[in-house]
Motif scaffolding. Structure first.
Motif, short mmCIF file in Angstrom:
data_model
loop_
_atom_site.label_atom_id
_atom_site.label_comp_id
_atom_site.label_asym_id
_atom_site.label_seq_id
_atom_site.Cartn_x
_atom_site.Cartn_y
_atom_site.Cartn_z
N GLN A 374 -73.79 29.79 -11.27
CA GLN A 374 -72.91 28.63 -11.21
C GLN A 374 -71.49 29.01 -10.80
O GLN A 374 -70.99 30.09 -11.14
N LEU A 375 -70.85 28.10 -10.07
CA LEU A 375 -69.40 28.11 -9.89
C LEU A 375 -68.82 27.27 -11.02
O LEU A 375 -69.25 26.14 -11.25
N ILE A 376 -67.85 27.83 -11.78
CA ILE A 376 -67.32 27.12 -12.94
C ILE A 376 -65.80 27.01 -12.85
O ILE A 376 -65.15 27.76 -12.10
N LYS A 377 -65.25 26.08 -13.60
CA LYS A 377 -63.80 25.97 -13.74
C LYS A 377 -63.40 26.69 -15.02
O LYS A 377 -63.82 26.31 -16.13
N TYR A 378 -62.60 27.72 -14.88
CA TYR A 378 -62.20 28.56 -16.02
C TYR A 378 -60.72 28.88 -15.86
O TYR A 378 -60.29 29.31 -14.78
N ASN A 379 -59.95 28.66 -16.90
CA ASN A 379 -58.49 28.82 -16.82
C ASN A 379 -57.91 28.03 -15.64
O ASN A 379 -57.06 28.51 -14.89
N ASN A 398 -72.97 50.37 -20.93
CA ASN A 398 -73.09 48.92 -21.10
C ASN A 398 -72.77 48.18 -19.81
O ASN A 398 -71.93 48.62 -19.02
N ALA A 399 -73.43 47.05 -19.60
CA ALA A 399 -73.12 46.19 -18.47
C ALA A 399 -71.77 45.49 -18.70
O ALA A 399 -71.31 45.35 -19.83
N VAL A 400 -71.16 45.04 -17.60
CA VAL A 400 -69.86 44.37 -17.67
C VAL A 400 -69.96 43.01 -16.97
O VAL A 400 -70.43 42.92 -15.83
N VAL A 401 -69.53 41.95 -17.66
CA VAL A 401 -69.44 40.62 -17.09
C VAL A 401 -67.99 40.34 -16.75
O VAL A 401 -67.10 40.52 -17.59
N CYS A 402 -67.74 39.91 -15.49
CA CYS A 402 -66.39 39.60 -15.03
C CYS A 402 -66.30 38.13 -14.64
O CYS A 402 -67.25 37.58 -14.06
N ILE A 403 -65.17 37.50 -14.95
CA ILE A 403 -64.89 36.14 -14.50
C ILE A 403 -63.72 36.21 -13.53
O ILE A 403 -62.63 36.65 -13.88
N ILE A 404 -63.96 35.79 -12.27
CA ILE A 404 -63.02 36.04 -11.18
C ILE A 404 -62.60 34.72 -10.53
O ILE A 404 -63.45 33.91 -10.12
N GLY A 405 -61.30 34.50 -10.43
CA GLY A 405 -60.78 33.31 -9.78
C GLY A 405 -60.76 33.48 -8.27
O GLY A 405 -60.25 34.48 -7.76
#
Length: 568
Positions: A374-379, A398-405
């Motif tokens: 999904q494309l999401i609206k975050y910050n 460990n795996a890493v989850v990133c949230i990128i604008g």
């Protein structure tokens, strides 16, 4: 000298700063709703949210079952609390690993690593079951053609088939030129023994889908082996076009059967992006070759090798834009302006000691990143969720989850998962509370559900919805049809051995499995006798017998040598 010293100091602090940059555990940012022990998942595993259930395939404890594995099969999970309500076709005997699933008309469709494709209801009652030429490694697709629905699935060996979802009857079949698998009428037991320890790379990862020839029917585009992109007509299974490397071409495809092809645009503006590379003067040079919907070359777009390897999937965020992950960047391709915009600098650096005991600086996060669904609206901006499978700088990887604008090009957060992972993040309102949840399957065999704390209004791409229920007929048929366990099935085979010669058993078995193509509903009781569990037992028994005979011959031929050794 001063300049060199300044550069060294800057490099020292850059490396040290990146290496010491703390990444928070994901629980510190998002509340854990629940975790569920489901077994291993892969980058091809999809999740179906249907009514109050989550449907997800499992590879159990092992990706390749050399021994008994009780934890594979299709898991039916309560979406509110993560409880595994039931396991469908989670047979102890047989490599019944499941990677993809589809729901249609209150029925569930999936293939497995036991070389078969099945249709069941939510209670696990088998409607029909088809023998195939190899493992089914990704989800099936529903294609509609002039009012007729077709369920389309593929085996890794190069068999692509469309069937009637009601009864499993074949509508069309496409065999890749490299196909060397089992065909109807071949000895199935010999095939199972030969192929159990081998894999194929033809139709392995899920295809990209689009209407390429404007006939109103979805077509399929596969990455085959290491050197071919293959487009197949969804209406009839015929080849539309194929792109492969010319022997004289110095450019090789920078993709393999692990990758899903990259499509962007709609209608006449559909375009295919094929990453390519070549070795030139001691370094790799990269480009995208862009093709139209008919497989005709349009142009090349060169990009820097510093972005790293391409990820395994992509995400269409609008009718004209697609996002492609790389090890160190995101690429956003716009069909309208024909530009590729790179969001760089996503990976971090760390120091490590190489095999020569020398200090080196490398990328902290692993290759083959995966985009969320999904494309999401975050910050307050449009964001992509990206997963790196491992963090090399820590012992547990460990795996890493990133949230990128996408607009600010800012990383809004990097979070460690409980273990490594090769699962594409799945974002949805899982427990129906009006808030978005993040689902991730990890290498510790657990599926984690995190509350992201933001409204479902922040989900910017349309989510497919499914419904499924326990019908009265399915409940009655499950209660009235006794299911046989593995001991009862083996006993049935033992009784048959006393009455029928071995060759006749094989003959009868092949005949029975070919009849399975049209078996539905009330024929399931007879089908149980020759289930995948039986076939698996016979395969292993035959394999063990071959080893025993070979060992006996070897010992007999060398018994004199052995006695001489003993005497000395």
């Amino acid at each position: 000298m001063k300049r060199s010293a300044i550069i060294f100091i800057l490099l020292f602090f850059i490396v040290k700063g990146s290496n010491s940059q703390r990444i928070e555990p994901i629980e510190n940012e998002f509340t854990l709703n629940w975790s569920s022990k489901i077994g291993n998942v892969t980058y091809r595993t999809n999740i179906i949210s249907a009514s109050n259930y989550l449907l997800i395939g499992s590879n159990g404890n092992n990706y390749r079952d050399y021994s008994i594995d009780k934890d594979n099969g299709l898991k039916v999970i309560d979406s509110k609390n993560g409880k595994v309500e039931r396991v469908i076709l989670g047979e102890s005997y047989g490599d019944v690993d499941v990677n993809g699933v589809k729901v249609y008309d209150n029925k569930i469709y999936f293939g497995n690593d036991n070389d078969e494709f099945v249709c069941v209801d939510i209670l696990g009652q088998i409607k029909w079951r088809l023998p195939l030429s190899g493992d089914v490694e990704h989800e099936p697709f529903l294609i509609q053609n002039n009012g007729m629905d077709m369920m389309v699935f593929a085996a890794e060996t190069g068999e692509l088939r469309a069937v009637n979802p009601e009864n499993g009857n074949t509508i069309w079949e496409h065999l890749h030129p490299d196909f060397k698998g089992w065909r109807q009428g071949d000895n199935r037991i010999v095939f199972k023994i030969k192929t159990h320890f081998r894999s194929g790379g033809v139709f392995f990862s899920k295809p990209a889908v689009a209407d390429l020839n404007s006939d109103g029917v979805i077509d399929l585009v596969y990455s085959c082996n290491y050197d071919e992109i293959r487009a197949i007509n969804g209406a009839n299974g015929r080849l539309l076009w194929s792109i492969s490397r010319n022997d004289k071409d110095k450019w090789s495809m920078a993709s393999s059967y692990h990758h899903t092809p990259i499509l962007a645009g709609k209608g006449n503006r559909i375009q295919l992006l094929v990453p390519k590379q070549k070795y030139n003067n001691g370094d790799w040079v990269n480009k995208f070759s862009i093709y139209d919907r008919k497989g005709k070359f349009i142009r090349d777009y060169h990009y820097k090798s510093s972005v790293g390897n391409r990820g395994l999937n992509s995400l269409n965020i609008s009718s004209d834009k697609v996002v492609i992950p790389f090890k160190n960047a995101l690429a956003v391709f716009n069909v309208n302006n024909k530009k590729i915009d790179f969001v760089n600098g996503l990976n971090l650096k760390y120091t490590y000691t190489d095999w020569q005991n020398k200090q080196q600086v490398g990328d902290r996060f692993s290759y083959d990143p995966l985009l969320g669904n999904q494309l999401i609206k975050y910050n307050n901006e449009e964001c992509i969720v990206l997963l790196y499978q491992s963090d090399y700088s820590i012992e547990k990887r460990n795996a890493v989850v990133c949230i990128i604008g996408l607009k600010s090009r800012k990383v809004h957060g990097r979070f460690h998962l409980p273990s490594g992972s090769e699962f594409a993040p799945h974002i949805s309102d899982v427990n129906k509370d009006g808030k978005l949840d993040l689902l991730v399957g990890c290498n510790d065999g657990k599926l984690y559900c995190y509350n992201m704390g933001i409204s479902t209004r922040n989900m910017l791409t349309k989510e497919k919805t499914y419904s499924i229920s326990q019908t009265k007929n399915s409940i009655e048929s499950t209660e009235n049809v006794p299911t046989k366990n593995i001991n009862e099935l083996s006993a049935d085979l033992d009784e048959e051995v006393h009455e029928v010669a071995a060759d006749e058993i094989v003959e009868a078995k092949v005949k029975k499995e070919s009849e399975n193509n049209s078996a539905i509903g009330d024929s399931s009781k007879e089908e149980q006798v020759l289930s995948a569990a039986n076939l698996y037992l016979i395969s292993y028994a035959s394999f063990a017998l071959m080893i025993f005979v070979g060992a006996s011959i070897y010992l007999f031929r060398n018994k004199d040598e052995d006695s001489l050794i003993d005497m000395t």
